[in-house]
Design an enzyme around this catalytic site. Sequence first.
Site, PDB file in Angstrom:
ATOM      1  N   HIS A  62      -0.190   1.046   0.148  1.00 32.27           N
ATOM      2  CA  HIS A  62       0.710   0.764   1.261  1.00 32.27           C
ATOM      3  C   HIS A  62       0.286  -0.544   1.903  1.00 32.27           C
ATOM      4  O   HIS A  62      -0.911  -0.814   2.013  1.00 32.27           O
ATOM      5  CB  HIS A  62       0.656   1.906   2.290  1.00 32.27           C
ATOM      6  CG  HIS A  62       1.842   1.941   3.166  1.00 32.27           C
ATOM      7  ND1 HIS A  62       1.972   1.122   4.255  1.00 32.27           N
ATOM      8  CD2 HIS A  62       3.000   2.665   3.099  1.00 32.27           C
ATOM      9  CE1 HIS A  62       3.136   1.349   4.829  1.00 32.27           C
ATOM     10  NE2 HIS A  62       3.783   2.278   4.140  1.00 32.27           N
TER      11      HIS A  62
ATOM     12  N   ASP B 187       5.448   8.952  -0.079  1.00 32.16           N
ATOM     13  CA  ASP B 187       6.294   9.291  -1.217  1.00 32.16           C
ATOM     14  C   ASP B 187       5.561  10.049  -2.315  1.00 32.16           C
ATOM     15  O   ASP B 187       6.194  10.548  -3.242  1.00 32.16           O
ATOM     16  CB  ASP B 187       6.903   8.014  -1.813  1.00 32.16           C
ATOM     17  CG  ASP B 187       7.953   7.444  -0.888  1.00 32.16           C
ATOM     18  OD1 ASP B 187       8.619   8.245  -0.221  1.00 32.16           O
ATOM     19  OD2 ASP B 187       8.070   6.219  -0.812  1.00 32.16           O
TER      20      ASP B 187
HETATM   21  N1  CMC Z   1      -0.888   1.082  -8.689  1.00 31.54           N
HETATM   22  C1  CMC Z   1      -1.747   0.200  -9.231  1.00 31.54           C
HETATM   23  N2  CMC Z   1      -2.181  -0.909  -8.605  1.00 31.54           N
HETATM   24  C2  CMC Z   1      -1.717  -1.145  -7.364  1.00 31.54           C
HETATM   25  C3  CMC Z   1      -0.828  -0.269  -6.739  1.00 31.54           C
HETATM   26  C4  CMC Z   1      -0.389   0.882  -7.431  1.00 31.54           C
HETATM   27  N3  CMC Z   1       0.458   1.744  -6.876  1.00 31.54           N
HETATM   28  N4  CMC Z   1      -0.503  -0.741  -5.499  1.00 31.54           N
HETATM   29  C5  CMC Z   1      -1.200  -1.873  -5.370  1.00 31.54           C
HETATM   30  N5  CMC Z   1      -1.942  -2.130  -6.489  1.00 31.54           N
HETATM   31  C6  CMC Z   1      -2.874  -3.243  -6.691  1.00 31.54           C
HETATM   32  C7  CMC Z   1      -2.112  -4.550  -6.961  1.00 31.54           C
HETATM   33  O1  CMC Z   1      -1.910  -4.737  -8.348  1.00 31.54           O
HETATM   34  C8  CMC Z   1      -3.074  -5.544  -6.369  1.00 31.54           C
HETATM   35  O2  CMC Z   1      -4.167  -5.712  -7.238  1.00 31.54           O
HETATM   36  P1  CMC Z   1      -4.907  -7.156  -7.362  1.00 31.54           P
HETATM   37  O3  CMC Z   1      -5.490  -7.422  -6.008  1.00 31.54           O
HETATM   38  O4  CMC Z   1      -5.922  -6.939  -8.427  1.00 31.54           O
HETATM   39  O5  CMC Z   1      -3.832  -8.131  -7.759  1.00 31.54           O
HETATM   40  C9  CMC Z   1      -3.622  -4.845  -5.119  1.00 31.54           C
HETATM   41  O6  CMC Z   1      -3.558  -3.450  -5.450  1.00 31.54           O
HETATM   42  C10 CMC Z   1      -2.829  -5.128  -3.835  1.00 31.54           C
HETATM   43  O7  CMC Z   1      -1.470  -4.757  -4.059  1.00 31.54           O
HETATM   44  P2  CMC Z   1      -0.215  -5.547  -3.497  1.00 31.54           P
HETATM   45  O8  CMC Z   1       0.941  -5.328  -4.406  1.00 31.54           O
HETATM   46  O9  CMC Z   1      -0.593  -6.957  -3.184  1.00 31.54           O
HETATM   47  O10 CMC Z   1       0.004  -4.795  -2.119  1.00 31.54           O
HETATM   48  P3  CMC Z   1       1.295  -4.899  -1.202  1.00 31.54           P
HETATM   49  O11 CMC Z   1       0.834  -4.603   0.180  1.00 31.54           O
HETATM   50  O12 CMC Z   1       2.023  -6.159  -1.440  1.00 31.54           O
HETATM   51  O13 CMC Z   1       2.208  -3.713  -1.763  1.00 31.54           O
HETATM   52  C11 CMC Z   1       3.070  -1.568  -2.197  1.00 31.54           C
HETATM   53  C12 CMC Z   1       2.263  -2.441  -1.225  1.00 31.54           C
HETATM   54  C13 CMC Z   1       3.409  -0.251  -1.488  1.00 31.54           C
HETATM   55  C14 CMC Z   1       4.411  -2.268  -2.521  1.00 31.54           C
HETATM   56  C15 CMC Z   1       2.255  -1.325  -3.476  1.00 31.54           C
HETATM   57  O14 CMC Z   1       1.043  -0.663  -3.167  1.00 31.54           O
HETATM   58  C16 CMC Z   1       3.033  -0.546  -4.532  1.00 31.54           C
HETATM   59  O15 CMC Z   1       3.774  -1.135  -5.321  1.00 31.54           O
HETATM   60  N6  CMC Z   1       2.872   0.829  -4.556  1.00 31.54           N
HETATM   61  C17 CMC Z   1       3.669   1.639  -5.461  1.00 31.54           C
HETATM   62  C18 CMC Z   1       5.077   1.802  -4.884  1.00 31.54           C
HETATM   63  C19 CMC Z   1       5.128   2.751  -3.716  1.00 31.54           C
HETATM   64  O16 CMC Z   1       4.527   3.817  -3.741  1.00 31.54           O
HETATM   65  N7  CMC Z   1       5.895   2.360  -2.673  1.00 31.54           N
HETATM   66  C20 CMC Z   1       6.129   3.212  -1.506  1.00 31.54           C
HETATM   67  C21 CMC Z   1       5.518   2.666  -0.253  1.00 31.54           C
HETATM   68  S1  CMC Z   1       5.456   3.899   1.056  1.00 31.54           S
HETATM   69  C22 CMC Z   1       7.085   4.159   1.467  1.00 31.54           C
HETATM   70  C23 CMC Z   1       7.642   3.025   2.249  1.00 31.54           C
HETATM   71  O17 CMC Z   1       7.163   2.759   3.342  1.00 31.54           O
HETATM   72  O18 CMC Z   1       8.588   2.418   1.715  1.00 31.54           O
END
Ligand code: CMC
Length: 445
Positions: A322, A379
């Site tokens: 998140h 989720d």
């Molecule tokens: N599985 C594997 N790796 C992950 C995941 C995941 N679910 N989430 C983040 N990472 C890794 C990402 O690859 C990155 O690694 P590195 O630093 O080596 O490049 C690091 O963790 C930071 O991730 P980010 O994508 O920069 O983080 P963000 O804050 O931009 O994204 C997120 C947050 C929720 C979009 C992301 O964690 C994600 O895609 N999660 C899966 C989708 C999900 O469950 N979304 C629902 C969010 S809660 C409901 C809502 O509020 O909408």
Amino acid sequence: MATQTTGASGTSEAGGQTGALPSAEFAYGDQRLALPVVRGAEDEVAVDIQKLRAATGVITLDPGYGNTGACRSAITFIDGEKGILRYRGYPIEELAEHSTFLEVAWLLVNGELPTRAELSTFSMEVTRHTMLHEDFRRFFDALPKDAHPMPVAAATVGALATFYQDPETSESLPKTIVRLLAKMPTIAACSFKHSIGQPFIYPRNDLDYCANFLHMMFATPCEEYEVDPVVSKALDLLLILHADHEQNCSTSTVRLVGSSQANLFAAISAGIGALWGPLHGGANQAVIEMLEHIDREEGSADKFITRAKDKNDTARLMGFGHRIYKNYDPRAAVLKRTCTQVINKLGTSSRLLEIAMRLEEIALSDEYFVSRKLYPNVDFYSGVIYKALGIPTNMFTVMFAMGRLPGWIAHFLEMRRDPDFRIGRPRQVYTGAKKRAYVGIDRRG
Ligand code: CMC
């Protein structure tokens, strides 16, 4: 370039709370600028950069807005490090235990918990506005049968603006809000009935918000549907937990669209579109698809975790991570408990829950997830509960939209009433071609 807070005299400013705060100093080359520092009710500190560009010609660059406060807001407080979520000051755990969705909707929209009389009038009004204009039948008929219910819901909410054309005033807005809250479950159920080719079922005024929704989803003209109170209560809880989450992608979309003074229907329709994506609300559908995929094809949770960590693999552990929570998502904690209770009470298969718990167990002790502070989000367990309640997978994100509606409305109202209200309009750092002369088509090869 540097920005630092100084101990010198400062502008004191805070959303209701005050206290002299030092200003921050912006330095770039030989330019210096003191920037006011704003403190929120829970002591978060923000540097106010509104004058930065006019005074220095410099803008800030913040892709994904991870460091940008776009407004002052008194609706929801989140401390991602401590795993805190409060609506209007009330902890989510207390609301989840003692409240109902309509009570929470009132709280978000009006700022205070309703009195008994207020809640009773509000519930009655919401109950009385649940029907859709009969002409919507023709509207639904025009949409493909296999359409996903999310764009159908977005289109229908947008189309409400064509049926209710009154100018938006402080007198008409409360009625628009009641209409939206009342019609959203009807729209959601009609989107589903349309997708399976069944006749729409009219709402029933003798049922409460969630029971009426379940009736419209699962009754048919040939057979009544008896609402199980366990199902209806679990649904109400899910809606409460989704009701607001401050400036997330869809809420910011609602604010941005509303900032052009587009009407509430248009802003909410845009919010539904933003929520649909798998990185936001669409994650609940993606989680269940992932769990089913693991069950069907991967063989084990461990194998999938290895794939989720591999940057060359597109697999992500859906429902994990998140932008804000770097500790446990408090909503996930409530849902994990509820998940087990619901499955035990309904006696449904717990296979997907078992896989989910195993994934969580592995991820929480895996260096990759621990070092990146990736924990289950709301989720991760909501999909397993929806599945146990009998909600079809492609409806999960529509359920999220139903829950998030009062939050979107509250933010829309807050933005419109904000004395600093301006149309939203970010800037950019242009990286394209410099000025060049037009080349005629005969000279382009
Ligand atoms: N599985 C594997 N790796 C992950 C995941 C995941 N679910 N989430 C983040 N990472 C890794 C990402 O690859 C990155 O690694 P590195 O630093 O080596 O490049 C690091 O963790 C930071 O991730 P980010 O994508 O920069 O983080 P963000 O804050 O931009 O994204 C997120 C947050 C929720 C979009 C992301 O964690 C994600 O895609 N999660 C899966 C989708 C999900 O469950 N979304 C629902 C969010 S809660 C409901 C809502 O509020 O909408």
